[in-house]
Design a protein around this motif. Sequence first.
Motif, PDB file in Angstrom:
ATOM      1  N   LEU A 192       0.826  -1.203   0.000  1.00  0.00           N
ATOM      2  CA  LEU A 192       0.000   0.000   0.000  1.00  0.00           C
ATOM      3  C   LEU A 192       0.861   1.253   0.000  1.00  0.00           C
ATOM      4  N   ALA A 193       1.907   1.239   0.818  1.00  0.00           N
ATOM      5  CA  ALA A 193       2.815   2.382   0.874  1.00  0.00           C
ATOM      6  C   ALA A 193       3.536   2.571  -0.448  1.00  0.00           C
ATOM      7  N   ALA A 194       3.905   1.447  -1.078  1.00  0.00           N
ATOM      8  CA  ALA A 194       4.608   1.533  -2.360  1.00  0.00           C
ATOM      9  C   ALA A 194       3.710   2.174  -3.414  1.00  0.00           C
ATOM     10  N   GLU A 195       2.437   1.767  -3.451  1.00  0.00           N
ATOM     11  CA  GLU A 195       1.518   2.345  -4.419  1.00  0.00           C
ATOM     12  C   GLU A 195       1.325   3.837  -4.162  1.00  0.00           C
ATOM     13  N   PHE A 196       1.252   4.203  -2.881  1.00  0.00           N
ATOM     14  CA  PHE A 196       1.092   5.620  -2.529  1.00  0.00           C
ATOM     15  C   PHE A 196       2.283   6.441  -3.012  1.00  0.00           C
ATOM     16  N   LEU A 197       3.483   5.925  -2.787  1.00  0.00           N
ATOM     17  CA  LEU A 197       4.692   6.639  -3.220  1.00  0.00           C
ATOM     18  C   LEU A 197       4.781   6.720  -4.732  1.00  0.00           C
ATOM     19  N   HIS A 198       4.355   5.639  -5.398  1.00  0.00           N
ATOM     20  CA  HIS A 198       4.333   5.675  -6.853  1.00  0.00           C
ATOM     21  C   HIS A 198       3.325   6.716  -7.350  1.00  0.00           C
ATOM     22  N   GLY A 199       2.191   6.831  -6.637  1.00  0.00           N
ATOM     23  CA  GLY A 199       1.212   7.849  -6.991  1.00  0.00           C
ATOM     24  C   GLY A 199       1.768   9.247  -6.801  1.00  0.00           C
ATOM     25  N   LEU A 200       2.505   9.451  -5.707  1.00  0.00           N
ATOM     26  CA  LEU A 200       3.137  10.746  -5.460  1.00  0.00           C
ATOM     27  C   LEU A 200       4.141  11.067  -6.559  1.00  0.00           C
ATOM     28  N   TRP A 201       4.913  10.041  -6.961  1.00  0.00           N
ATOM     29  CA  TRP A 201       5.884  10.239  -8.053  1.00  0.00           C
ATOM     30  C   TRP A 201       5.172  10.585  -9.353  1.00  0.00           C
ATOM     31  N   LEU A 202       4.028   9.920  -9.616  1.00  0.00           N
ATOM     32  CA  LEU A 202       3.289  10.171 -10.849  1.00  0.00           C
ATOM     33  C   LEU A 202       2.751  11.596 -10.878  1.00  0.00           C
ATOM     34  N   PHE A 203       2.265  12.070  -9.713  1.00  0.00           N
ATOM     35  CA  PHE A 203       1.782  13.447  -9.642  1.00  0.00           C
ATOM     36  C   PHE A 203       2.918  14.435  -9.862  1.00  0.00           C
ATOM     37  N   ALA A 204       4.042  14.204  -9.175  1.00  0.00           N
ATOM     38  CA  ALA A 204       5.153  15.153  -9.215  1.00  0.00           C
ATOM     39  C   ALA A 204       5.845  15.185 -10.572  1.00  0.00           C
ATOM     40  N   SER A 205       5.906  14.049 -11.264  1.00  0.00           N
ATOM     41  CA  SER A 205       6.633  13.975 -12.535  1.00  0.00           C
ATOM     42  C   SER A 205       5.896  14.669 -13.676  1.00  0.00           C
ATOM     43  N   GLU A 206       4.566  14.800 -13.546  1.00  0.00           N
ATOM     44  CA  GLU A 206       3.735  15.432 -14.562  1.00  0.00           C
ATOM     45  C   GLU A 206       3.892  14.761 -15.931  1.00  0.00           C
ATOM     46  N   PHE A 246     -10.262   2.444 -26.002  1.00  0.00           N
ATOM     47  CA  PHE A 246     -11.014   2.922 -27.162  1.00  0.00           C
ATOM     48  C   PHE A 246     -12.247   2.058 -27.433  1.00  0.00           C
ATOM     49  N   ASP A 247     -12.370   0.940 -26.692  1.00  0.00           N
ATOM     50  CA  ASP A 247     -13.584   0.129 -26.744  1.00  0.00           C
ATOM     51  C   ASP A 247     -14.541   0.496 -25.618  1.00  0.00           C
ATOM     52  N   GLU A 248     -14.243   1.643 -24.920  1.00  0.00           N
ATOM     53  CA  GLU A 248     -15.052   2.193 -23.837  1.00  0.00           C
ATOM     54  C   GLU A 248     -14.948   1.396 -22.540  1.00  0.00           C
ATOM     55  N   VAL A 249     -14.075   0.411 -22.469  1.00  0.00           N
ATOM     56  CA  VAL A 249     -13.863  -0.352 -21.234  1.00  0.00           C
ATOM     57  C   VAL A 249     -12.844   0.389 -20.371  1.00  0.00           C
ATOM     58  N   GLU A 250     -13.201   0.624 -19.103  1.00  0.00           N
ATOM     59  CA  GLU A 250     -12.293   1.315 -18.194  1.00  0.00           C
ATOM     60  C   GLU A 250     -11.368   0.316 -17.507  1.00  0.00           C
ATOM     61  N   ILE A 251     -10.079   0.638 -17.488  1.00  0.00           N
ATOM     62  CA  ILE A 251      -9.062  -0.226 -16.903  1.00  0.00           C
ATOM     63  C   ILE A 251      -8.434   0.499 -15.726  1.00  0.00           C
ATOM     64  N   ILE A 252      -8.422  -0.148 -14.553  1.00  0.00           N
ATOM     65  CA  ILE A 252      -7.797   0.430 -13.365  1.00  0.00           C
ATOM     66  C   ILE A 252      -6.379  -0.121 -13.257  1.00  0.00           C
ATOM     67  N   ILE A 253      -5.391   0.757 -13.317  1.00  0.00           N
ATOM     68  CA  ILE A 253      -3.983   0.368 -13.365  1.00  0.00           C
ATOM     69  C   ILE A 253      -3.278   0.834 -12.093  1.00  0.00           C
ATOM     70  N   PRO A 254      -2.619  -0.062 -11.360  1.00  0.00           N
ATOM     71  CA  PRO A 254      -1.831   0.366 -10.198  1.00  0.00           C
ATOM     72  C   PRO A 254      -0.751   1.353 -10.631  1.00  0.00           C
ATOM     73  N   ASN A 255      -0.533   2.377  -9.830  1.00  0.00           N
ATOM     74  CA  ASN A 255       0.447   3.394 -10.197  1.00  0.00           C
ATOM     75  C   ASN A 255       1.864   2.849 -10.294  1.00  0.00           C
ATOM     76  N   SER A 256       2.117   1.715  -9.629  1.00  0.00           N
ATOM     77  CA  SER A 256       3.449   1.111  -9.713  1.00  0.00           C
ATOM     78  C   SER A 256       3.787   0.678 -11.127  1.00  0.00           C
ATOM     79  N   GLN A 257       2.755   0.426 -11.954  1.00  0.00           N
ATOM     80  CA  GLN A 257       2.994  -0.009 -13.329  1.00  0.00           C
ATOM     81  C   GLN A 257       3.602   1.107 -14.178  1.00  0.00           C
ATOM     82  N   PHE A 258       3.393   2.348 -13.766  1.00  0.00           N
ATOM     83  CA  PHE A 258       3.973   3.479 -14.485  1.00  0.00           C
ATOM     84  C   PHE A 258       5.437   3.687 -14.114  1.00  0.00           C
TER      85      PHE A 258
END
Length: 249
Positions: free
Chosen positions: A77-91, A122-134
Amino acid sequence: SRVRIFKRYAISKSVSRHPQNLGKATIYDHLIDFVIAILTVTFVIDILPIDLGLGLKSLLTFGGIGTLIISMAVKDLAAEFLHGLWLFASEQVYEGESILLGDGTCGIVTDIDWMHTTVRGFDEVEIIIPNSQFFGGKLSNKSRITKCRVKQTFRFKHSDMNKIPQFIVDVKREIKNCCPKLICDGSRPFQVHLRSIEETHLAVILDMHFDLKPEGDDDFDNRQNVLLAVGNILDKYQIELVQISNFGV
């Protein structure tokens, strides 16, 4: 509230009101929320009527003990949070942008959260991706690409060898006339060439670039114009392309 007013003021000063900057405003909104949360926790710890000691209080103030406890208790959980913070900061990605991931996932980013990012395919299906994948993976932001490419291979019959030189000249002229966004100043390839002589066909390669984003109606219309131009020249010289089934590929 005053905090919300302050957020709106800070974001309005940092980001213009242009529609393309709405994603950036969302990023800044999340970052400000994070900073406010850290300051609030620090303030609460500071005013608690508990004698924590100067050394321990300093560690808590800078989040060292808190980070250690979170990492031990909920590491993922902490790893995903930090990855999310990195994703926000990196723009690197804003909401509303079109992306392509290394695993082939592509679509429009509809939401960026602390733990995951939602992409509408593009087929209108929403995919939830963990931020760690970025983090550490391949990411292409197609919305920030300003050039597109059209590349095609045409397979001629050997009997049409003598028609190829004039075909190439006419195709280049036709595409220049019908595609105003064509880049032909030498900074990008503008090629129509006989590339190889195979046992079953002659391979002619078309490779050219355009000053257009590689998405949307403008891109599709441009590709259509290129193919129609080639088709017109094929008809002009009565050239019939080799079918794939004819040479068993």
